[in-house]
Design a protein around this motif. Structure first.
Motif, PDB file in Angstrom:
ATOM      1  N   CYS A   1       0.844  -1.215   0.000  1.00 45.35           N
ATOM      2  CA  CYS A   1       0.000   0.000   0.000  1.00 45.35           C
ATOM      3  C   CYS A   1       0.870   1.252   0.000  1.00 45.35           C
ATOM      4  O   CYS A   1       1.828   1.354   0.770  1.00 45.35           O
TER       5      CYS A   1
ATOM      6  N   GLY B   1      -6.844   5.611   2.337  1.00 44.54           N
ATOM      7  CA  GLY B   1      -7.848   4.965   3.197  1.00 44.54           C
ATOM      8  C   GLY B   1      -8.958   4.301   2.392  1.00 44.54           C
ATOM      9  O   GLY B   1      -8.802   4.017   1.220  1.00 44.54           O
TER      10      GLY B   1
ATOM     11  N   TYR C   1      -5.674  -3.362  -3.485  1.00 42.19           N
ATOM     12  CA  TYR C   1      -4.441  -3.277  -4.274  1.00 42.19           C
ATOM     13  C   TYR C   1      -3.689  -4.600  -4.109  1.00 42.19           C
ATOM     14  O   TYR C   1      -3.411  -5.021  -2.985  1.00 42.19           O
TER      15      TYR C   1
HETATM   16  S1  SF4 Z   1      -7.442  -0.317   0.422  1.00 41.07           S
HETATM   17 FE1  SF4 Z   1      -6.053   1.274  -0.324  1.00 41.07          FE
HETATM   18  S2  SF4 Z   1      -5.444   2.413   1.524  1.00 41.07           S
HETATM   19 FE2  SF4 Z   1      -6.322   0.470   2.202  1.00 41.07          FE
HETATM   20  S3  SF4 Z   1      -4.548  -0.894   2.463  1.00 41.07           S
HETATM   21 FE3  SF4 Z   1      -5.405  -1.235   0.392  1.00 41.07          FE
HETATM   22  S4  SF4 Z   1      -4.216   0.131  -0.946  1.00 41.07           S
HETATM   23 FE4  SF4 Z   1      -3.910   0.825   1.170  1.00 41.07          FE
END
Ligand code: SF4
Length: 169
Positions: A34, A71, A133
């Motif tokens: 992330c 977020g 992600y």
């Molecule tokens: S949803 Fe977005 S902010 Fe949350 S951990 Fe995954 S990449 Fe990071």
């Protein structure tokens, strides 16, 4: 009150056109790799009244829309629903083409099956970019997404057809 990691008043990289971006504070998805780990703690960031965001929007007639990023805004589903409803009430009459776009680390299917609390916000969103992600599926070649599992969904059509419908740009 919405707990935010920050706001960008003008962005061309967080959706179609010129957009105001609200970065929600708080995320539990823990996606490896992330890029925004500072947005994970729910007690971090700062708070803002939804009316302040409406004022920012109305001050800039060049905006094409707003993007909820993070977020993950779906961890503050009620606050972002109230903001969306206020946008429809205060902004849409002046700028009928103003769109609401949101990112979430949940998939659309997960949101729909896990709780009815997400539906009212999904109803107000025009474009949803869904899914976590996934570092092994990272892409630099596609607009607006970080990994190829993520989908850009046309939410109006998705809700009508009750299955994910991709958004065509
Ligand atoms: S949803 Fe977005 S902010 Fe949350 S951990 Fe995954 S990449 Fe990071």
């Amino acid at each position: 009150m919405i707990r935010i990691a920050g706001i960008i008043k003008e962005s061309i990289t967080d959706g179609e056109g010129l957009r105001l971006v609200v970065f929600a504070q708080g995320c539990k998805h823990q996606c490896p790799g992330c890029h925004n780990p500072d947005t994970h703690p729910f007690e971090g960031g700062s708070t803002i009244q939804k009316e302040e965001i409406i004022e920012m929007i109305l001050e800039n007639p060049l905006l094409d829309g707003i993007t909820f990023s993070g977020g993950d805004p779906f961890f503050q589903v009620e606050a972002f629903l109230q903001l969306s409803l206020l946008i429809r009430e205060k902004v849409t009459p002046h700028f009928p083409h103003f769109t609401i776009m949101a990112y979430t680390g949940f998939t659309y299917e997960k949101l729909m099956e896990s709780s009815p609390i997400y539906s009212p916000l999904l109803n107000e969103i025009d474009v949803l970019i869904d899914g976590p992600y996934i570092q092994s599926q990272r892409t630099m070649d596609l607009n607006f997404i970080g990994s190829v599992n993520q989908r850009i969904l046309n939410m109006k059509e998705t809700l009508i057809q009750q299955k994910p419908v991709l958004y065509s740009m």
